[in-house]
Design an enzyme around this catalytic site. Structure first.
Site, mmCIF file in Angstrom:
data_model
loop_
_atom_site.group_PDB
_atom_site.id
_atom_site.type_symbol
_atom_site.label_atom_id
_atom_site.label_comp_id
_atom_site.label_asym_id
_atom_site.label_seq_id
_atom_site.Cartn_x
_atom_site.Cartn_y
_atom_site.Cartn_z
ATOM 1 N N LEU A 87 0.814 -1.217 0.000
ATOM 2 C CA LEU A 87 0.000 0.000 0.000
ATOM 3 C C LEU A 87 0.843 1.261 0.000
ATOM 4 O O LEU A 87 1.894 1.308 0.639
ATOM 5 C CB LEU A 87 -0.847 0.041 1.275
ATOM 6 N N CYS A 88 0.349 2.266 -0.663
ATOM 7 C CA CYS A 88 0.919 3.607 -0.582
ATOM 8 C C CYS A 88 -0.078 4.431 0.237
ATOM 9 O O CYS A 88 -1.060 4.943 -0.285
ATOM 10 C CB CYS A 88 1.092 4.182 -1.986
ATOM 11 N N LEU A 89 0.163 4.493 1.548
ATOM 12 C CA LEU A 89 -0.750 5.172 2.468
ATOM 13 C C LEU A 89 0.084 5.969 3.454
ATOM 14 O O LEU A 89 0.960 5.415 4.118
ATOM 15 C CB LEU A 89 -1.612 4.125 3.197
#
Length: 179
Positions: A87-89
């Site tokens: 994830l890119c969070l």
């Protein structure tokens, strides 16, 4: 061995059981409190509605001072999810705070599903479809949702195949000639 990270994870687990957030669940693996299986149900009134998306959370001894690695095990077509499932969070990177727990991580991931950050995409194709061709984006997401229902079937089939292979191995053992 009890460490601060392990004690905190057990508190997180207890909280998940006592006050379960809507649409998410998680628990540590039976033999490793540092790895958790999680499930996020796609939020209502979104293209992800009714999807059952499996994730793996991996913690190290720096938790809660360092975020876990969070990865979708289920197929996911989303602007902020890499092909690998990572994830890119922001809260899992530069905006991490030790006040976050497993419950807040999963609810943040769940809300990200319908509110992607397209200014920093991990999946450029998904971001472009989301921006420029929303109906095609929704179609791809719905396919992902349908595939999420089959994840459990695939696992059961793999387990059945493994059981059958073991049974065949047992049969082979019976046919060994003893001289």
């Amino acid at each position: 061995m009890s460490t601060p990270a392990r004690r905190r994870l057990m508190r997180d687990f207890k909280r998940m059981q006592q006050d379960p957030p809507s649409g998410v669940s998680a628990s540590p693996l039976p033999d490793n409190v540092m790895k958790w299986n999680a499930v996020i149900i796609g939020p209502s009134d979104t293209p992800f509605e009714d999807g059952t998306f499996r994730l793996l959370l991996s913690f190290d001894e720096q938790y809660p001072n360092k975020p876990p690695q969070v990865k979708f095990i289920s197929e996911m077509f989303h602007p902020n999810v890499y092909a690998s499932g990572e994830l890119c969070l922001d809260i899992l990177q530069n905006r991490w705070s030790p006040t976050y727990d497993v419950s807040s991580i999963l609810t943040s991931v769940q809300s990200l599903l319908n509110d992607p950050n397209i200014s920093s995409p991990a999946n450029v194709e998904a971001a472009n479809l989301y921006k420029d061709h929303r109906s095609l984006y929704v179609k791809r997401v719905r396919e992902t949702v349908e595939n999420s229902w089959n994840d459990d079937d695939d696992e059961e089939e793999e387990e059945e195949d493994e059981d059958e292979a073991e049974d065949e191995d047992d049969d082979d053992d019976d046919n060994i000639d003893e001289d």
